[in-house]
Design an enzyme around this catalytic site. Structure first.
Site, PDB file in Angstrom:
ATOM      1  N   GLY A 107       1.124  -1.469  -0.033  1.00  0.00           N
ATOM      2  CA  GLY A 107       0.161   0.215   0.084  1.00  0.00           C
ATOM      3  C   GLY A 107       0.742   1.484  -0.064  1.00  0.00           C
ATOM      4  O   GLY A 107       2.304   1.298   0.422  1.00  0.00           O
ATOM      5  N   LYS A 148       1.396   8.217   2.779  1.00  0.00           N
ATOM      6  CA  LYS A 148       1.224   9.474   2.451  1.00  0.00           C
ATOM      7  C   LYS A 148       2.924  10.205   2.819  1.00  0.00           C
ATOM      8  O   LYS A 148       3.244  10.831   1.444  1.00  0.00           O
ATOM      9  CB  LYS A 148       0.835  10.495   3.950  1.00  0.00           C
ATOM     10  CG  LYS A 148      -0.497  10.748   3.510  1.00  0.00           C
ATOM     11  CD  LYS A 148      -0.662  12.107   4.951  1.00  0.00           C
ATOM     12  CE  LYS A 148      -1.663  11.832   5.251  1.00  0.00           C
ATOM     13  NZ  LYS A 148      -1.853  10.322   5.992  1.00  0.00           N
ATOM     14  N   PHE A 149       3.822   9.660   3.284  1.00  0.00           N
ATOM     15  CA  PHE A 149       4.892   9.245   3.465  1.00  0.00           C
ATOM     16  C   PHE A 149       6.628   8.535   2.389  1.00  0.00           C
ATOM     17  O   PHE A 149       7.779   8.611   2.360  1.00  0.00           O
ATOM     18  CB  PHE A 149       5.751   9.402   4.710  1.00  0.00           C
ATOM     19  CG  PHE A 149       5.287  10.726   5.363  1.00  0.00           C
ATOM     20  CD1 PHE A 149       5.463  12.243   4.679  1.00  0.00           C
ATOM     21  CD2 PHE A 149       3.618  10.089   6.146  1.00  0.00           C
ATOM     22  CE1 PHE A 149       4.858  12.627   5.500  1.00  0.00           C
ATOM     23  CE2 PHE A 149       2.973  11.741   6.826  1.00  0.00           C
ATOM     24  CZ  PHE A 149       3.239  13.202   5.911  1.00  0.00           C
ATOM     25  N   VAL A 184       4.146   0.692   1.830  1.00  0.00           N
ATOM     26  CA  VAL A 184       4.225  -0.137   2.683  1.00  0.00           C
ATOM     27  C   VAL A 184       4.581  -2.158   2.626  1.00  0.00           C
ATOM     28  O   VAL A 184       3.795  -1.839   1.054  1.00  0.00           O
ATOM     29  CB  VAL A 184       2.771  -0.120   3.542  1.00  0.00           C
ATOM     30  CG1 VAL A 184       2.863  -1.237   4.396  1.00  0.00           C
ATOM     31  CG2 VAL A 184       2.795   0.921   4.130  1.00  0.00           C
ATOM     32  N   ASP A 236      -7.944   9.649  15.838  1.00  0.00           N
ATOM     33  CA  ASP A 236      -8.304   9.266  13.874  1.00  0.00           C
ATOM     34  C   ASP A 236      -8.717   8.326  13.791  1.00  0.00           C
ATOM     35  O   ASP A 236      -8.310   7.441  12.885  1.00  0.00           O
ATOM     36  CB  ASP A 236      -6.849   9.098  13.902  1.00  0.00           C
ATOM     37  CG  ASP A 236      -7.120  10.263  12.010  1.00  0.00           C
ATOM     38  OD1 ASP A 236      -8.079  10.495  11.895  1.00  0.00           O
ATOM     39  OD2 ASP A 236      -5.836   9.788  11.430  1.00  0.00           O
TER      40      ASP A 236
END
Ligand code: ATP
Ligand code: MG
EC number: 2.7.11.1
Length: 287
Positions: free
Chosen positions: A19, A22-23, A26, A135
């Protein structure tokens, strides 16, 4: 916080890409010595710097590393090299709950209650450790190979002995006290549990509106309505209503949620309902 230096990329056989974060990315990986299958979250330092995400990442690492609960994704270790920071995570083979929910449309009461009970147990554990997640949303909930729920992504979590004031979440799951920028505490996670329970049963969160401002207004007014279809039991609606209380002190406690008649009647004690629609069997992972 210094990373323990004993780990490096050469300790892992890298498998398939899982996957996009944002950075960075994976990957599935296998630790060479033990053969243990893990997920490696590989983040690029340049990107982290650009978005000034270091503090968040440090917090994510510190918080998640200290947590050990069957419904919280384990962070086993982390390390870094010149370019990258790498998190060694428990592998959640069935990926995001969000995708399973979208594929299924909505969950049965048994499935929804099982996930709500798992979440309540995990949040009770986090709150006892003074961690508020802040979150909780379907995208941050993963499923392991047996379909057990795992809370992931502690990037927005906070250590908390006191009430906090920062606004830090997307609108659908925000509690009224966060919208009104009032002090908030662990009761924001309880609110979100009510919202998620609704979304599990009805397929979309309760306060959705075309414009973000309208969503926020509906949340603050607690404009909660239950569609006539799908047919949902009055016990489930009771649990949702009691969690979506404007006054945070009036919401059900996590212990009350776990003892609620709807949970008692419907939740699978094992935390897994893999025979449900949308949760077909998967083969054991080989990379
Ligand atoms: P975002 O904030 O956009 O969700 P992120 O930077 O937080 O991105 P993650 O959510 O951690 O990144 O990872 C990106 C995707 O990789 C997830 O949505 C999920 O599908 C997958 N993934 C992440 N961690 C794991 C894991 N431990 N096991 C299986 N899949 C994972
Ligand atoms: Mg994420």
């Amino acid at each position: 916080m210094a990373a323990p230096q004993e780990w490096s990329m050469s300790d892992f056989e890298i498998g398939k890409y899982i996957g996009e974060g944002k950075f960075g990315k994976v990957y599935l990986a296998r630790e060479k010595q033990s053969g243990y299958v893990v997920a490696l979250k590989v983040m690029y330092k340049a990107k982290l710097e650009k978005y000034r995400f270091h503090a968040h990442l440090r917090r994510e690492i510190e918080i998640q590393h200290g947590l050990d609960h069957p419904n919280v994704l384990r962070l086993f270790a982390w390390f870094h090299d010149e370019e990258r920071v790498v998190l060694v995570l428990e592998y959640a083979a069935r990926s995001e709950l969000y995708k399973v929910l979208r594929a299924a449309g909505h969950f049965t009461e048994r499935t929804a209650a099982t996930y709500v009970a798992s979440l309540a147990g995990a949040l009770a554990y986090c709150h006892k450790k003074q961690v508020i997640h802040r979150d909780i949303k379907p995208e941050n909930l993963l499923l392991d190979i047996e379909g057990r729920l795992k809370i992931a992504d502690f990037g927005w979590a906070a250590r908390s002995n006191a009430k906090r004031h920062t606004l830090c979440r997307p609108p659908f799951y925000l509690a009224p006290e966060m919208i009104e920028k009032k002090a908030h505490d662990h009761a924001v996670d309880n609110w979100t549990l009510g919202i998620l329970c609704y979304e599990f049963l009805y397929s979309s969160p309760p306060f959705e509106a075309d414009e973000q401002d309208d969503t926020l207004r509906r949340i603050v007014r607690v404009d909660l309505t239950f569609p006539s279809s799908p047919c949902v039991s009055s016990e489930a609606k009771d649990l949702i209503t009691k969690n979506c209380e404007f006054e945070s002190s009036k919401r059900l406690s996590l212990e009350d949620i776990m003892k609620h008649p709807w949970i008692k009647k419907n939740a699978e004690p094992s935390g897994s309902c893999i025979k449900q629609k949308g949760l077909g069997r998967v083969k054991p992972v080989l990379i």
